[in-house]
Write an enzyme that holds these catalytic residues in place. Structure first.
Site, PDB file in Angstrom:
ATOM      1  N   SER A  16      12.012  10.585  -5.246  1.00  0.00           N
ATOM      2  CA  SER A  16      12.763  11.530  -4.409  1.00  0.00           C
ATOM      3  C   SER A  16      12.469  11.298  -2.919  1.00  0.00           C
ATOM      4  O   SER A  16      13.348  11.475  -2.072  1.00  0.00           O
ATOM      5  CB  SER A  16      12.478  12.978  -4.814  1.00  0.00           C
ATOM      6  OG  SER A  16      11.177  13.360  -4.442  1.00  0.00           O
ATOM      7  N   ASN A  17      11.233  10.878  -2.588  1.00  0.00           N
ATOM      8  CA  ASN A  17      10.954  10.541  -1.182  1.00  0.00           C
ATOM      9  C   ASN A  17      11.714   9.297  -0.764  1.00  0.00           C
ATOM     10  O   ASN A  17      12.235   9.218   0.349  1.00  0.00           O
ATOM     11  CB  ASN A  17       9.452  10.365  -0.965  1.00  0.00           C
ATOM     12  CG  ASN A  17       8.765  11.694  -0.713  1.00  0.00           C
ATOM     13  OD1 ASN A  17       8.947  12.302   0.338  1.00  0.00           O
ATOM     14  ND2 ASN A  17       8.013  12.167  -1.697  1.00  0.00           N
ATOM     15  N   ARG A  96      -0.747   2.845  -6.914  1.00  0.00           N
ATOM     16  CA  ARG A  96      -1.733   1.761  -6.952  1.00  0.00           C
ATOM     17  C   ARG A  96      -2.402   1.655  -5.584  1.00  0.00           C
ATOM     18  O   ARG A  96      -1.762   1.903  -4.564  1.00  0.00           O
ATOM     19  CB  ARG A  96      -1.066   0.414  -7.231  1.00  0.00           C
ATOM     20  CG  ARG A  96      -0.240   0.394  -8.475  1.00  0.00           C
ATOM     21  CD  ARG A  96      -1.004  -0.225  -9.620  1.00  0.00           C
ATOM     22  NE  ARG A  96      -0.249   0.000 -10.852  1.00  0.00           N
ATOM     23  CZ  ARG A  96      -0.664  -0.340 -12.050  1.00  0.00           C
ATOM     24  NH1 ARG A  96      -1.833  -0.930 -12.210  1.00  0.00           N
ATOM     25  NH2 ARG A  96       0.060  -0.093 -13.113  1.00  0.00           N
ATOM     26  N   HIS A 114       1.402  12.085   1.303  1.00  0.00           N
ATOM     27  CA  HIS A 114       0.497  12.704   0.335  1.00  0.00           C
ATOM     28  C   HIS A 114       0.758  14.210   0.313  1.00  0.00           C
ATOM     29  O   HIS A 114       0.896  14.828   1.372  1.00  0.00           O
ATOM     30  CB  HIS A 114      -0.957  12.415   0.723  1.00  0.00           C
ATOM     31  CG  HIS A 114      -1.924  12.947  -0.281  1.00  0.00           C
ATOM     32  ND1 HIS A 114      -2.134  12.333  -1.500  1.00  0.00           N
ATOM     33  CD2 HIS A 114      -2.712  14.057  -0.271  1.00  0.00           C
ATOM     34  CE1 HIS A 114      -3.016  13.033  -2.196  1.00  0.00           C
ATOM     35  NE2 HIS A 114      -3.384  14.075  -1.466  1.00  0.00           N
ATOM     36  N   GLU A 147      -8.308   1.291   4.241  1.00  0.00           N
ATOM     37  CA  GLU A 147      -8.834   0.862   2.937  1.00  0.00           C
ATOM     38  C   GLU A 147      -9.368   2.014   2.077  1.00  0.00           C
ATOM     39  O   GLU A 147      -9.773   1.803   0.947  1.00  0.00           O
ATOM     40  CB  GLU A 147      -9.870  -0.257   3.121  1.00  0.00           C
ATOM     41  CG  GLU A 147      -9.182  -1.521   3.621  1.00  0.00           C
ATOM     42  CD  GLU A 147      -9.990  -2.789   3.435  1.00  0.00           C
ATOM     43  OE1 GLU A 147     -10.760  -2.868   2.467  1.00  0.00           O
ATOM     44  OE2 GLU A 147      -9.840  -3.693   4.269  1.00  0.00           O
ATOM     45  N   ASP A 150      -6.124   7.807   0.595  1.00  0.00           N
ATOM     46  CA  ASP A 150      -5.525   8.910   1.352  1.00  0.00           C
ATOM     47  C   ASP A 150      -6.296   9.226   2.633  1.00  0.00           C
ATOM     48  O   ASP A 150      -6.420  10.395   3.028  1.00  0.00           O
ATOM     49  CB  ASP A 150      -5.369  10.163   0.456  1.00  0.00           C
ATOM     50  CG  ASP A 150      -4.478   9.881  -0.748  1.00  0.00           C
ATOM     51  OD1 ASP A 150      -3.503   9.134  -0.590  1.00  0.00           O
ATOM     52  OD2 ASP A 150      -4.774  10.384  -1.841  1.00  0.00           O
TER      53      ASP A 150
END
Ligand code: GAR
Length: 212
Positions: A16-17, A96, A114, A147, A150
């Site tokens: 949806s994004n 991932r 996020h 790295e 989030d």
């Protein structure tokens, strides 16, 4: 007018994004264009959405590892992005973790959305974490990817109230429209150069006193 910035969207599921980005790029004045959509899931609805919009949709077999792409998948991905001259990668529900090699090659050119007000509630099930902690506000965050999981410099956030009878599902439904609003906006800000990354921090053209 400047040529639109070629971007790739990586998505693992519903998409949806991705759809909100595709809808934004329907406007010829939008400063970015989706060159390709990549998924680690062959049956992702996101790939179908891309095809329906006439955008290249590519499935990358992720390999055996659970959370990461195999080295082989990583190499293939870098090759495809180079071929299409992609300048920005937008992760939209891509489940991932990208390799250090990938992030070094695309340093400062990968963003993510996020469903929490980072740095609160990174990782999986962010809406459930928010409900369980009893926070009164949650929301969503668009950030540059480094790295960590989030982590990385924050570009935009939007807040929504959390109600006492909320479940992860009802909270997710309240956050999602905000995701659809701020993700295309963040892409616009980057594509026009209104926001850039300088020494690992965000730099806003308006604050630098430059005009458009
Ligand atoms: C969105 O809520 C996005 O914020 C979240 O997955 C969902 C994907 O929905 N991403 C993460 O949790 C990443 N840590 P979509 O496929 O409909 O865009």
């Amino acid at each position: 007018m400047k040529a639109p910035l070629p971007i790739a969207v990586f998505a693992s599921g519903r998409g949806s994004n991705l759809q909100s980005i595709l809808d934004a790029t329907d406007d010829p004045a939008f400063p970015a264009t989706v060159e390709l959509v990549i998924s680690d899931q062959a049956d992702a609805r996101a790939l179908e959405r891309a095809r329906l919009s006439g955008v290249n949709a590519i499935h990358i077999a992720p390999g055996e590892k659970r959370a990461r792409l195999s080295e082989e998948a990583d190499t293939r991905l870098l090759h495809i992005l180079a071929e299409k001259k992609v300048r920005l990668v937008a992760l939209a529900g891509f489940m991932r973790i990208l390799s250090g090699r990938f992030l070094r090659e695309f340093f400062g050119q990968v963003i993510n959305i996020h469903p929490s007000l980072l740095p609160s509630f990174p990782g999986l099930d962010a809406q459930d974490q928010a409900v369980r902690h009893g926070v009164r506000w949650s929301g969503c965050t668009v950030h540059f990817v480094d790295e960590g999981v989030d982590t990385g410099p924050i570009i935009l956030q939007a807040a929504v109230p959390v109600k006492s009878d909320d479940t992860a599902v009802t909270l997710a439904a309240r956050i999602l429209p905000e995701e659809h609003r701020i993700y295309p906006e963040a892409i616009r800000l980057i594509s026009t150069g209104e926001v850039t990354l300088v020494n690992g921090r965000l730099s806003w053209r308006q604050e630098r006193g430059e005009s458009l």
